[in-house]
Motif scaffolding. Structure first.
Motif, PDB file in Angstrom:
ATOM      1  N   ILE A 102      14.872  43.249  36.083  1.00 31.78           N
ATOM      2  CA  ILE A 102      15.130  44.136  37.220  1.00 31.78           C
ATOM      3  C   ILE A 102      15.976  45.320  36.763  1.00 31.78           C
ATOM      4  N   ASN A 103      17.019  45.033  35.976  1.00 36.11           N
ATOM      5  CA  ASN A 103      17.893  46.102  35.492  1.00 36.11           C
ATOM      6  C   ASN A 103      17.124  47.115  34.653  1.00 36.11           C
ATOM      7  N   ASN A 104      16.229  46.638  33.802  1.00 35.02           N
ATOM      8  CA  ASN A 104      15.460  47.550  32.950  1.00 35.02           C
ATOM      9  C   ASN A 104      14.588  48.490  33.769  1.00 35.02           C
ATOM     10  N   ARG A 105      14.064  47.991  34.880  1.00 36.59           N
ATOM     11  CA  ARG A 105      13.298  48.884  35.753  1.00 36.59           C
ATOM     12  C   ARG A 105      14.239  49.842  36.482  1.00 36.59           C
ATOM     13  N   GLY A 106      15.304  49.288  37.046  1.00 33.96           N
ATOM     14  CA  GLY A 106      16.198  50.069  37.893  1.00 33.96           C
ATOM     15  C   GLY A 106      16.965  51.161  37.180  1.00 33.96           C
ATOM     16  N   LYS A 107      17.269  50.959  35.911  1.00 38.49           N
ATOM     17  CA  LYS A 107      18.068  51.974  35.218  1.00 38.49           C
ATOM     18  C   LYS A 107      17.287  53.261  34.971  1.00 38.49           C
ATOM     19  N   ALA A 108      15.983  53.222  35.118  1.00 39.88           N
ATOM     20  CA  ALA A 108      15.160  54.417  34.929  1.00 39.88           C
ATOM     21  C   ALA A 108      14.779  55.081  36.259  1.00 39.88           C
ATOM     22  N   TRP A 109      15.176  54.476  37.364  1.00 36.34           N
ATOM     23  CA  TRP A 109      14.786  55.023  38.665  1.00 36.34           C
ATOM     24  C   TRP A 109      15.570  56.272  39.016  1.00 36.34           C
ATOM     25  N   THR A 110      14.853  57.185  39.611  1.00 33.55           N
ATOM     26  CA  THR A 110      15.443  58.367  40.240  1.00 33.55           C
ATOM     27  C   THR A 110      14.884  58.408  41.658  1.00 33.55           C
ATOM     28  N   PRO A 111      15.423  59.246  42.524  1.00 30.02           N
ATOM     29  CA  PRO A 111      14.856  59.340  43.870  1.00 30.02           C
ATOM     30  C   PRO A 111      13.379  59.732  43.863  1.00 30.02           C
ATOM     31  N   GLU A 112      12.945  60.392  42.783  1.00 20.61           N
ATOM     32  CA  GLU A 112      11.556  60.837  42.718  1.00 20.61           C
ATOM     33  C   GLU A 112      10.598  59.759  42.214  1.00 20.61           C
ATOM     34  N   ASN A 113      11.074  58.808  41.418  1.00 21.77           N
ATOM     35  CA  ASN A 113      10.124  57.856  40.817  1.00 21.77           C
ATOM     36  C   ASN A 113      10.380  56.394  41.193  1.00 21.77           C
ATOM     37  N   ARG A 114      11.356  56.137  42.018  1.00 22.90           N
ATOM     38  CA  ARG A 114      11.659  54.738  42.353  1.00 22.90           C
ATOM     39  C   ARG A 114      10.552  54.155  43.220  1.00 22.90           C
TER      40      ARG A 114
END
Length: 148
Positions: A102-114
């Motif tokens: 989950i962390n590996n996905r979440g650390k790359a999220w921005t408001p545009e790509n989450r």
């Protein structure tokens, strides 16, 4: 020598527990209360920052506890230290199997790509993290009890 290992291990594990407790009960509730995208951006940054450090801290703590268990095998409290080591192994397994993906996905999220379910994934991470905090608090308590 054993006393130095015990003290150093208690400090390292205690600090790790404090950081993880703070993430669970202070930092993430603050981030969750921020308006707009600020909370998600803060979680992403925290995931990158702590995600880079915590693997070494968890494994290092486990190594220190193992050294304590071996060096102190003829002293009182060894059973408590071995049990603490088993709990730290459980925390590492939980981290790798449940929290890191989950962390590996979440650390790359921005408001545009989450993803649309980002809040659900963050809440799932939080629930797993609460359990992990309980496990490492128990390990820390056992280490402290092994000293007395």
């Amino acid at each position: 020598m054993l006393n130095a290992v015990q003290v150093f291990t208690i400090v390292v594990v205690g600090l790790m527990v404090g950081v993880e407790f703070s993430v669970a009960f202070v930092i993430n509730p603050i981030l969750n209360a921020l308006p707009g995208d600020s909370g998600q951006l803060g979680r992403s940054h925290g995931g990158r920052m702590l995600g880079a450090v915590m693997p070494f801290w968890y494994v290092g703590s486990l190594v220190l506890v193992a050294i304590w268990a071996v060096a102190g095998r003829h002293h009182g409290g060894t059973g408590l230290v071995v049990t603490a080591a088993a709990l730290l192994v459980l925390s590492v397994v939980m981290s790798v199997a449940l929290l890191v993906p989950i962390n590996n996905r979440g650390k790359a999220w921005t408001p545009e790509n989450r993803p649309e379910d980002w809040k659900e994934q963050a809440n799932r991470w939080d629930r797993y993290h609460y359990v992990r905090v309980a496990v490492i608090v128990a390990a820390f308590a056992l280490l402290a009890a092994a000293l007395v």
